[in-house]
Design an enzyme around this catalytic site. Sequence first.
Site, PDB file in Angstrom:
ATOM      1  CD  GLU A  41      -0.387   3.133   3.374  1.00  0.00           C
ATOM      2  OE1 GLU A  41      -0.164   2.170   4.125  1.00  0.00           O
ATOM      3  OE2 GLU A  41       0.470   3.989   3.082  1.00  0.00           O
ATOM      4  CE  LYS A  86      -2.286  -1.202   3.742  1.00  0.00           C
ATOM      5  NZ  LYS A  86      -1.963  -2.633   3.885  1.00  0.00           N
ATOM      6  CB  THR A  87       3.551   2.471   2.232  1.00  0.00           C
ATOM      7  OG1 THR A  87       2.759   2.349   3.412  1.00  0.00           O
ATOM      8  CG2 THR A  87       4.427   3.706   2.336  1.00  0.00           C
TER       9      THR A  87
END
Length: 458
Positions: free
Chosen positions: A172, A128-129
């Site tokens: 995110e 995600k990051t």
Amino acid sequence: MTDTEHFNIHDYLVPGKRAHLVGIGGVSMRPLGLVLQMKGMTITGSDMNSSVSTQELEHNGIRVSIGHSAENIRGADCIIRTAAVHNDNPEIAAARALGIPVFERAEAWGVIMQRYKHAICIAGTHGKTTTSSMVTHIFLQAEKNPTVMIGGNLPILGAGHRVGQGDYIIMESCEYCNSFLNFFPTTALILNIEEDHLDFFKDLADIQASFRRFAELVPNGGTVVANGEDENTMKALDGLDVVTFGMQPGYRVYGTNFSEDYRSFDLYAGDQFFCHLNLRVYGRHNAQNAIAAAAVAWCYGIDAEAIQDGLASFGGAGRRMEYKGSYHGADVYDDYAHHPGELHALFTAARMMGYKRIIAAFQPHTYTRTAALFDDFVRELQLPDVTILAEIYAARERNTIGISSRDLCTQIPGSSYCSTLPQVTQQLRDLAQPGDLILTVGAGDIYRVGDSLCRKED
């Protein structure tokens, strides 16, 4: 967790109101406090420990109390808490007793998100990051002036957040405690789905159901972008209209002709050659993240040059294969990986970097995750040449299971166990040789080992 049905959060997140943030030093709470302050609110907060994050907040005029006390909420119109803070917290208990509304962090981000025409929400068990960071690089390159919230530091921003003036917010989006179900995505990107957060979810099917509800939040005219090669994801989204991406032909957006280290490949969109990508980050997982980010940008009509240049400028996010320095000729990197799937991707990518040995110091994150995925951790932690195990980082938990990193150590041939981080640091000092790659790995405070190692070169 808290009954807020009598309160409308929209009435409280307005200029002139005072919000107190419990757990304000967290990666999502810190930028939330700063964004709300920029929108004209008065913000205070509290956290268990002083940190770089709390110091940044104080530098920006936000009063932060270290330790939790009922006194800290005095004067607050509402309370916002991180998911790890429960009703027995003294500040939450005091707020409930006084009738002060308590809202969840994700609810607050959801309110902010609704003020943008385009909300790009990036979800998945892993990546995600990094993928949020890649999307940010592309949208900045395309001059879309986005607002951004990422769960880690992004060098191009000098932070994990950005307040833009455009129509886009890049967010995110975490599934833990169903947080992302408070969001309002116009584009939902799902990278992958695996078992994780089993202290909250019952099983994989429960996790898949949550991701499906997340995808179903996208309104008509919006877009769901999904990893067509991930069986769990496609099963969760069965019957929904999705834009798929993958690493072979057969998907709406796909990569092909990969170099051995996955940093160079061709991108196709809609069965037509779109552009050639050259990345600065290693590994199959990062190529997949780049394809996902490019797929989102392609859906918004961003041109090939902006996608190429945006991805070429991305050198990694904070705590994602982040170079820390060197010690005795060994290069020291830090990574946030804390799930077996992430460890596999990290160690596989590290093999492509040409070092003589990979030495990994791993700090498991939470007792429940370590117990639930024990055999998978044992398998992946045999990939480095040398594995050092720090004690489990408790995070939000108490050790009611009676598990220790020592249990992992007994199952991993040649590994060693250290009960404290200074012991890990000393063992790395003893082991380091020229040509080694030293990895400090985990979602807790294991990064301190790399910091200490690189500060004390001798």
